[in-house]
Design a protein around this motif. Structure first.
Motif, PDB file in Angstrom:
ATOM      1  N   LEU A 299      57.995  13.741  39.371  1.00  0.00           N
ATOM      2  CA  LEU A 299      58.322  13.097  40.652  1.00  0.00           C
ATOM      3  C   LEU A 299      59.328  11.972  40.438  1.00  0.00           C
ATOM      4  CD1 LEU A 299      54.776  12.951  42.321  1.00  0.00           C
ATOM      5  CD2 LEU A 299      56.695  14.426  42.953  1.00  0.00           C
ATOM      6  N   ARG A 300      59.124  11.158  39.380  1.00  0.00           N
ATOM      7  CA  ARG A 300      60.071  10.076  39.093  1.00  0.00           C
ATOM      8  C   ARG A 300      61.450  10.630  38.768  1.00  0.00           C
ATOM      9  NH1 ARG A 300      55.502   7.709  36.590  1.00  0.00           N
ATOM     10  NH2 ARG A 300      56.036   8.653  34.584  1.00  0.00           N
ATOM     11  N   MET A 301      61.480  11.711  37.992  1.00  0.00           N
ATOM     12  CA  MET A 301      62.757  12.307  37.631  1.00  0.00           C
ATOM     13  C   MET A 301      63.460  12.859  38.871  1.00  0.00           C
ATOM     14  SD  MET A 301      63.529  15.522  35.114  1.00  0.00           S
ATOM     15  CE  MET A 301      63.209  16.637  36.473  1.00  0.00           C
ATOM     16  N   GLU A 302      62.677  13.476  39.759  1.00  0.00           N
ATOM     17  CA  GLU A 302      63.266  14.028  40.979  1.00  0.00           C
ATOM     18  C   GLU A 302      63.862  12.928  41.848  1.00  0.00           C
ATOM     19  OE1 GLU A 302      61.876  16.651  44.902  1.00  0.00           O
ATOM     20  OE2 GLU A 302      60.509  16.335  43.214  1.00  0.00           O
ATOM     21  N   ARG A 303      63.144  11.788  41.966  1.00  0.00           N
ATOM     22  CA  ARG A 303      63.674  10.674  42.753  1.00  0.00           C
ATOM     23  C   ARG A 303      64.935  10.113  42.116  1.00  0.00           C
ATOM     24  NH1 ARG A 303      58.095   9.346  43.354  1.00  0.00           N
ATOM     25  NH2 ARG A 303      58.229   7.907  41.586  1.00  0.00           N
ATOM     26  N   ALA A 304      64.932   9.989  40.786  1.00  0.00           N
ATOM     27  CA  ALA A 304      66.105   9.449  40.097  1.00  0.00           C
ATOM     28  C   ALA A 304      67.303  10.371  40.258  1.00  0.00           C
ATOM     29  CB  ALA A 304      65.785   9.243  38.618  1.00  0.00           C
ATOM     30  N   ASN A 305      67.070  11.661  40.158  1.00  0.00           N
ATOM     31  CA  ASN A 305      68.180  12.603  40.266  1.00  0.00           C
ATOM     32  C   ASN A 305      68.756  12.657  41.674  1.00  0.00           C
ATOM     33  OD1 ASN A 305      67.988  13.218  37.583  1.00  0.00           O
ATOM     34  ND2 ASN A 305      66.762  15.058  37.869  1.00  0.00           N
ATOM     35  N   ARG A 306      67.926  12.342  42.682  1.00  0.00           N
ATOM     36  CA  ARG A 306      68.458  12.263  44.052  1.00  0.00           C
ATOM     37  C   ARG A 306      69.451  11.127  44.174  1.00  0.00           C
ATOM     38  NH1 ARG A 306      63.158  12.086  46.395  1.00  0.00           N
ATOM     39  NH2 ARG A 306      62.256  14.162  46.559  1.00  0.00           N
ATOM     40  N   LEU A 307      69.276  10.094  43.338  1.00  0.00           N
ATOM     41  CA  LEU A 307      70.180   8.944  43.350  1.00  0.00           C
ATOM     42  C   LEU A 307      71.336   9.136  42.370  1.00  0.00           C
ATOM     43  CD1 LEU A 307      67.471   6.128  43.399  1.00  0.00           C
ATOM     44  CD2 LEU A 307      68.792   6.994  45.338  1.00  0.00           C
ATOM     45  N   GLN A 308      71.546  10.370  41.951  1.00  0.00           N
ATOM     46  CA  GLN A 308      72.643  10.704  41.032  1.00  0.00           C
ATOM     47  C   GLN A 308      72.465  10.063  39.663  1.00  0.00           C
ATOM     48  OE1 GLN A 308      74.798  13.007  42.174  1.00  0.00           O
ATOM     49  NE2 GLN A 308      73.586  12.965  44.037  1.00  0.00           N
ATOM     50  N   VAL A 309      71.212   9.739  39.313  1.00  0.00           N
ATOM     51  CA  VAL A 309      70.918   9.239  37.968  1.00  0.00           C
ATOM     52  C   VAL A 309      70.327  10.407  37.179  1.00  0.00           C
ATOM     53  CG1 VAL A 309      69.616   7.599  36.587  1.00  0.00           C
ATOM     54  CG2 VAL A 309      70.480   6.924  38.836  1.00  0.00           C
ATOM     55  N   GLU A 310      71.117  10.960  36.280  1.00  0.00           N
ATOM     56  CA  GLU A 310      70.700  12.167  35.576  1.00  0.00           C
ATOM     57  C   GLU A 310      69.624  11.827  34.551  1.00  0.00           C
ATOM     58  OE1 GLU A 310      72.671  15.952  33.178  1.00  0.00           O
ATOM     59  OE2 GLU A 310      73.915  14.312  33.901  1.00  0.00           O
ATOM     60  N   GLU A 311      68.440  12.397  34.776  1.00  0.00           N
ATOM     61  CA  GLU A 311      67.335  12.162  33.857  1.00  0.00           C
ATOM     62  C   GLU A 311      66.740  13.497  33.438  1.00  0.00           C
ATOM     63  OE1 GLU A 311      64.276   9.483  34.752  1.00  0.00           O
ATOM     64  OE2 GLU A 311      65.575   7.722  34.883  1.00  0.00           O
ATOM     65  N   ARG A 312      66.134  13.512  32.260  1.00  0.00           N
ATOM     66  CA  ARG A 312      65.473  14.701  31.745  1.00  0.00           C
ATOM     67  C   ARG A 312      64.138  14.291  31.138  1.00  0.00           C
ATOM     68  NH1 ARG A 312      70.820  14.892  30.425  1.00  0.00           N
ATOM     69  NH2 ARG A 312      72.001  16.753  30.988  1.00  0.00           N
ATOM     70  N   ILE A 313      63.236  15.242  31.107  1.00  0.00           N
ATOM     71  CA  ILE A 313      61.977  15.043  30.395  1.00  0.00           C
ATOM     72  C   ILE A 313      61.791  16.214  29.440  1.00  0.00           C
ATOM     73  CG2 ILE A 313      60.903  13.744  32.253  1.00  0.00           C
ATOM     74  CD1 ILE A 313      59.317  16.224  32.959  1.00  0.00           C
ATOM     75  N   ALA A 314      61.048  15.955  28.392  1.00  0.00           N
ATOM     76  CA  ALA A 314      60.794  16.998  27.399  1.00  0.00           C
ATOM     77  C   ALA A 314      59.300  17.060  27.111  1.00  0.00           C
ATOM     78  CB  ALA A 314      61.569  16.714  26.110  1.00  0.00           C
ATOM     79  N   VAL A 315      58.818  18.271  26.891  1.00  0.00           N
ATOM     80  CA  VAL A 315      57.432  18.492  26.477  1.00  0.00           C
ATOM     81  C   VAL A 315      57.458  19.142  25.108  1.00  0.00           C
ATOM     82  CG1 VAL A 315      55.281  19.695  26.960  1.00  0.00           C
ATOM     83  CG2 VAL A 315      56.589  18.694  28.840  1.00  0.00           C
TER      84      VAL A 315
END
Length: 712
Positions: A299-315
């Motif tokens: 959810l945090r990544m999705e919100r950040a990406n809406r603001l054009q802040v490219e984020e990724r998570i890894a498992v």
């Protein structure tokens, strides 16, 4: 000769005096109890108890005074004026109110007690002498003023002592409080009676005195009524106070029990939550808590990406290799010790913002937020491999194990609800490859694991079987429209699947640790091809792409030198390209490798410029000679102003830093004209040619020399 004035003889009924002392003591005890009650409550109950206490205490002290007056007798008939008696009662209640109000406050300063003591003494003495004035005598009472002064002093000392006792008993909460309160009440009763009877002793009645209020209040019956009524009032007030105190005590005990029960319930709830969300053996989060944190991270990544802040998570899915034999051989206690130590090591290798969870057996999950790219995931996996690979001290013995790591990077790879499953699939790929390594997830793993396993097995033999081939895509000089060089792109001639592009197997080679061997072959083959073209009289600059794994090889520069020397190729004909994100990810390693290559004389280029995490302060320190604009910007040149602005800025910046600029992905004349207008140095794309085998490249070049169409 002067003679002393003659006065009427006076008499006190000792039984009535005893009754007055009893009333004074009872009133004092009630007063002490009221002072504690008023002090213990606040708000409206405070005012209510203050009013009740003032009334009961004042009435008790007044009744002691009035009963003492009724026990006083002269040879003449006596009586007390009703109005003056009432006023004396008001004075007693007022003095009691002052005492209780001071007792209810926390401020027991000397100044406050002194002022309150004077006010109380005035009230009590006023009550007494107003009560004496209720005897309407003619001629008036003759006062012995020194004795009057003594009575006033006794009243002042008694008031100050009462306030001090109020404070002392208010701070006392042990079982001896009742005994102290009884003793204090008796002392206060004596002091009040002492003041009263000292004041009575100061009154003298002339022989010809007549009481004009003899037909008013007086008589044995009235004495009994006042004693009985006052006693009942004081006892009733005391009973009510004790009952309320007991109720408050029960309420406090109940509240304390409820608080204790609530605390126990809260602790039990915490323990249940801990058991529900953490692993009992290692204390790490379990699968439930991990999936909850993963959901919030998405959810945090999705919100950040809406603001054009490219984020990724890894498992990362981590499975210990060879744990079961150790557990069977040394026992479960030894196995548990290894699991706890492994959990601690994994926690130490991650950041505080990351999550390490044990999901059962010898399996762990790592959630990494804010990762930049696959290279950072690979770094994290390598840290895990190293830390688990260190010996474990179990039962006095050094035991060494390894682990297999599966990695999934989102949003590039895997659907959100399948991240753990995909990491698991990648981990099993690592296990099938022999364990002790990591594998990056690919979309086909879940659906076609058998094919991937076979492909990985084939990939290991492809280099020895010479199944790889380099294709070359021309780069055109923008100024003269001439061939300025080529980029080498690897293809796999698979015996069953045919020609396979790099997108299908480069990732596989990186995951299974084959990229370094493949990279060495590409370097050697590119140098061999440069030498062959030179032998035909064609000097061709060839660009090869480097992997981050190659950059981290300590002897990489030495291997490049060996390839150049082996084929007798000038270093100036070899250009090494590395993507911007990889270059910036480990700037120290990049700078070290680039400086080594620059010393050899190899040209260096930053690929996919504009798509990574650039730092100009770092970029200008790299000994690169060229930057390549990513095709995503070139494709939007015709239609988007921001793309043109970015490309123009990149070209200007690169030229300011003394770098040449290559634009890749040029597919039409409009893009070509825009780029040339901006001063781009070299162009590359399907507008000029697709990647070609080495044998076809010279034919393409020959056709271009005579002006024949060359784009295909």
């Amino acid at each position: 000769m002067n003679t002393a004035p003659a006065f009427l003889p006076s008499h006190h009924n000792l039984w009535v005096v005893a009754a007055s002392l009893l009333l004074a003591t009872l009133a004092s005890y009630v007063a002490l109890d009221m002072s504690r009650r008023v002090r213990d409550v606040s708000g409206r109950p405070h005012l209510l108890w203050w009013a009740i206490g003032s009334f009961a205490m004042g009435t008790g002290i007044w009744s002691m005074h009035f009963v003492g007056m009724l026990g006083f007798s002269l040879p003449i008939a006596l009586g007390f004026s009703g109005s003056m008696t009432l006023i004396s009662w008001v004075a007693g209640v007022t003095a009691s109110g002052i005492a209780l109000w001071v007792a209810s406050e926390a401020d027991y300063s000397v100044r406050r007690i002194a002022i309150a003591s004077v006010a109380m003494a005035v009230g009590i003495c006023g009550m007494h002498y107003l009560g004496m004035a209720a005897l309407d005598m003619s001629p008036p009472i003759v006062w012995h003023w020194p004795t009057v002064g003594l009575s006033l002093l006794i009243g002042l000392v008694a008031s100050a002592a009462a306030l001090g006792i109020f404070k002392f008993l208010g701070d006392l909460h042990n079982k001896r409080r009742v005994a102290f309160q009884l003793l204090a009440a008796f002392v206060m009763g004596i002091a009040i009676c002492g003041m009263h009877y000292t004041g009575m002793a100061a009154a003298n009645f002339p022989l010809d005195s007549v009481c004009r209020s003899s037909d008013a209040l007086y008589g044995t019956g009235l004495t009994a009524i006042v004693v009985l009524a006052s006693g009942l009032l004081l006892l009733g007030t005391l009973f009510t106070s004790i009952l309320e105190s007991r109720l408050q005590m029960v309420a406090r005990r109940l509240s304390s029990s409820l608080e204790a029960a609530n605390a126990e319930l809260t602790q039990a709830n915490r323990e249940l939550q801990k058991r529900a969300f953490t692993d009992a053996l290692t204390g790490l989060p379990n699968r439930v808590l991990f999936e909850d944190r993963l959901r919030h991270a998405l959810l945090r990544m999705e919100r950040a990406n809406r603001l054009q802040v490219e984020e990724r998570i890894a498992v990362l899915f981590v499975d210990l290799d060879g744990f079961k034999p150790i557990n069977d051989s040394f026992g479960h206690a030894a196995g548990d010790q290894i699991l706890r130590a492994a959990a601690h090591r994994l926690s130490q290798t991650t950041r505080k913002s990351d999550t390490v969870a044990r999901i059962g057996g010898d399996e762990f999950l790592l959630l990494l937020e804010g990762v930049r790219d696959r290279a950072e995931c690979a770094q994290a996996a390598n840290r895990v491999l190293r830390t688990i690979g260190e010996p474990f001290n179990v039962l006095g013995k050094q035991i060494q194990i390894a682990c297999s790591v599966g990695i999934v990077l989102h949003p590039e790879e895997g659907e959100p609800h399948k991240l753990v499953a995909n990491a698991d699939a990648a981990m099993y790929e690592a296990k099938r490859a022999g364990g002790g390594n990591y594998v990056m997830f690919e979309s086909h793993m879940g659906a076609d694991a058998a094919k991937q396993l076979q492909l990985q097995s084939d990939l290991r033999q492809a280099v020895e079987l010479r199944q790889f081939e380099l294709y070359y895509q021309p780069k055109i000089n923008g100024a003269g429209d001439n061939l300025s060089g080529v980029e080498a792109l690897v293809r796999w001639n698979h015996p069953q699947h045919g020609l396979i592009g790099p997108t299908e197997f480069i990732g596989l080679a990186e995951r299974f640790g084959l990229i370094v061997r493949l990279g060495d072959w590409i370097l050697d083959e590119a140098c061999r091809q440069i030498a062959e073209w030179r032998s035909r009289g064609t000097w061709m600059c060839v660009a090869v792409n480097l992997s981050v794994m190659q950059l981290r090889e300590i002897d990489f520069v030495e291997r490049v030198e060996q390839a150049l020397a082996r084929h007798d190729v000038p270093a100036s004909l070899l250009l090494c390209e590395i993507t911007e994100s990889v270059a910036m990810e480990d700037i120290k390693a990049t700078q070290r490798t680039f400086e080594g290559l620059a010393r050899v004389g190899v040209f260096l280029s930053i690929d996919d410029f504009g798509t990574g995490y650039s730092s100009l302060s770092h970029l200008r320190k790299l000994p690169a000679r060229q930057v390549k604009i990513d095709r995503s910007f070139v494709q939007d040149l015709q239609f988007k102003d921001d793309a043109r602005a970015v490309v123009d800025a990149v070209i200007r910046l690169a030229h300011a830093l003394g770098l040449t600029v290559v634009a890749e992905g040029v597919e039409n004349e409009a893009q070509r004209e825009i780029l040339l207008g901006m001063g781009c140095d070299e162009l590359q794309g399907f507008l000029f040619s697709h990647p070609l085998p080495a044998g076809d490249l010279l034919a393409w070049f020959s056709r271009r020399e005579v002006g024949e169409p060359t784009a295909d």
